[in-house]
Scaffold this motif. Structure first.
Motif, PDB file in Angstrom:
ATOM      1  N   ASP A 181      -3.813  -7.776   4.937  1.00 14.96           N
ATOM      2  CA  ASP A 181      -4.813  -7.513   3.790  1.00 14.96           C
ATOM      3  C   ASP A 181      -5.936  -8.822   3.784  1.00 14.96           C
ATOM      4  O   ASP A 181      -5.370  -9.840   3.709  1.00 14.96           O
ATOM      5  N   MET A 203       0.829  -1.295  -0.029  1.00 14.86           N
ATOM      6  CA  MET A 203      -0.097   0.043   0.058  1.00 14.86           C
ATOM      7  C   MET A 203       0.930   1.386  -0.011  1.00 14.86           C
ATOM      8  O   MET A 203       1.909   1.254   0.541  1.00 14.86           O
ATOM      9  N   GLN A 209      -7.907  -5.595  -0.631  1.00 14.42           N
ATOM     10  CA  GLN A 209      -7.182  -4.371  -1.854  1.00 14.42           C
ATOM     11  C   GLN A 209      -6.929  -5.130  -2.947  1.00 14.42           C
ATOM     12  O   GLN A 209      -6.713  -6.434  -3.009  1.00 14.42           O
TER      13      GLN A 209
END
Length: 463
Positions: free
Chosen positions: A160, A143, A171
């Motif tokens: 995640d 990220m 994501q």
């Protein structure tokens, strides 16, 4: 000094003009489904019975052999749902008009949390460099952090996909996987293995606490989703209960014998209610937040804390002679018992766990009352099974002594319970939390005990 300043300004200008780091591109392969259409029959390539060469008949069997292969078909449903719109070609193949329902044997496999975990897709672990089922690992994604005033945007590695999709979306893009183990995640941080993913990558120092909090929150979210589903589908509460509270005498027998004598049991949770605060005399408010909590340390007690989880056999009649004859081929079936005091050290999370279990019991109780009322209206009398279930729940006013409910909750899953609701995600979330605390990695004997290793972790010894 006059020579140094122009050079520093030039370096700063070049860093600003350089494009920010980009995430690695990902491509998703789409699996081809046959939409219920069987493949055509492949012509025989044998020379027996032929009067001419197969080349004179058709070349499709050689040049387009993919047409004759059976592609992936739609997975069967737990219960069949008729289609409103017929697919093309359904008149020619009426048996493939809609997705079929699972057979009782398939429902038995589907209700097993361990088979469901083993059937998850294989992914490469960046820590051990081995392919493992995805259910035994946690996902890490890259990220981009916001850029500072005089700096460049930076990529960081964060967990995640650990939360339920109804609460947090995963994501997009490619991700990396690491084995779901606290010590392994700590090695991932100390050895900076994440630096091999891409350049200019960082990881915050509290990644271990971050992943542990998300795994605990996932258990609470699965309880919430299960209760919401049962409220929408309350049928079948008398025949296939999903969760019930063990009575005091049942819990005493389990503690004395070490055996959980229930065939469809997948987990037993020991969740006592929280005491009031000594100073404020107020109860702790339940919280399902994934943010860091203030009181994340276990409560101070003079007694030694129980282990996070233990495995108990389901049958106490198996002798030691049988275990000596087949120690690694047929391991004893065991059910995990989870202690919330150690597994959920945060008081708000433990209060949310207790509240979620009580809500699920209340939903089951209301479903039994409603179904008993329907049976009474149909048959003109109240079902005895309905009365016995209410007595065993420990909530009726006439229950006394050892028949009262204990602090232990039994979670069930079999071919009949999956027709009502699916408790396997809850069992998988609890098992992943057990793996995170080290269950199954060390202290095991034989091939059937630990699934990966039975000694201390050593990254340099891996191939």
């Amino acid at each position: 000094m006059p020579r140094l300043l122009p050079r520093l300004l030039q370096v700063l200008h070049n860093s600003r003009s350089r494009p920010p780091p980009s995430l690695p591109p990902t491509t998703r392969r789409r699996c081809k489904l046959d939409a219920g259409q069987p493949p055509p029959e492949l012509p025989s390539l044998l020379p027996h019975g032929r009067r001419q060469s197969i080349v004179l008949d058709s070349l499709f069997a050689l040049t387009k052999s993919n047409r004759y292969r059976r592609h992936k078909s739609w997975i069967p449903l737990v219960r069949s749902v008729p289609r409103r719109r017929k697919p093309p070609g359904a008149e020619a193949h009426p048996q493939h008009e809609s997705r079929r329902a699972m057979t009782p044997e398939e429902r038995t496999y589907w209700a097993d949390p361990y088979l469901r975990m083993l059937a998850s897709p294989m992914r490469l672990c960046i820590l051990t460099n081995r392919y493992l089922p995805k259910a035994f690992m946690f996902r890490l994604s890259l990220m981009r952090l916001p850029a500072l005033r005089l700096g460049r945007p930076m990529l960081t590695v964060l967990p995640d996909g650990l939360e339920h999709p109804d609460f947090a979306t995963r994501q997009t893009g490619g991700g990396h996987y690491a084995v779901c183990w606290k010590e392994g995640c700590r090695q991932l941080l100390e050895r900076t293995i994440y630096k091999h993913l891409t350049a200019d990558t960082g990881m915050h120092s509290r990644i271990v606490e971050h992943v542990a909090t998300l795994l605990r929150v996932r258990v609470l979210q699965e309880l919430h989703v299960l209760a919401e589903h049962l409220q929408r589908r309350p049928r079948g509460a008398l025949d296939a209960p999903l969760l019930r509270r063990l009575t005091r005498i049942e819990w005493r027998k389990i503690r004395a014998s070490g055996v959980i004598p229930y065939e469809n049991a997948v987990a037993v949770l020991v969740v006592p209610p929280l005491n009031r605060d000594r100073e404020t005399k107020a109860r702790t408010e339940p919280s399902m937040s994934a943010l860091p909590v203030e009181d994340g340390q276990p409560a101070q007690s003079t007694r030694p804390l129980p282990p996070p989880s233990t495995l108990h056999p389901t049958d106490g009649e198996m002798t030691d002679e049988f275990e000596d004859e087949l120690p690694d081929v047929f391991p004893r079936p065991q059910v995990p018992l989870y202690n919330s005091l150690t597994l959920f050290p945060s008081r708000p999370h433990r209060a949310a766990l207790h509240a979620g279990l009580l809500r699920l019991l209340d939903v089951e109780r209301r479903a039994r009352f409603a179904e008993g009322a329907r049976l009474a209206a149909t048959n003109g009398q109240i079902s005895r099974t309905h009365q016995s279930d209410e007595v065993s729940a420990g909530k009726s006013p006439w229950v006394r002594g050892d028949n009262k409910g204990s602090h232990a909750f039994l979670v069930c899953s079999d071919a009949d319970t999956v027709l009502r609701a699916d408790t396997v995600p809850l069992a998988i979330a609890l098992w992943r939390l057990r793996m995170w605390e080290g269950g199954g990695f060390d202290g095991s004997k034989g091939r059937a005990g630990g699934w990966m290793t039975n000694k201390s972790y050593n990254h340099s010894a891996l191939p």
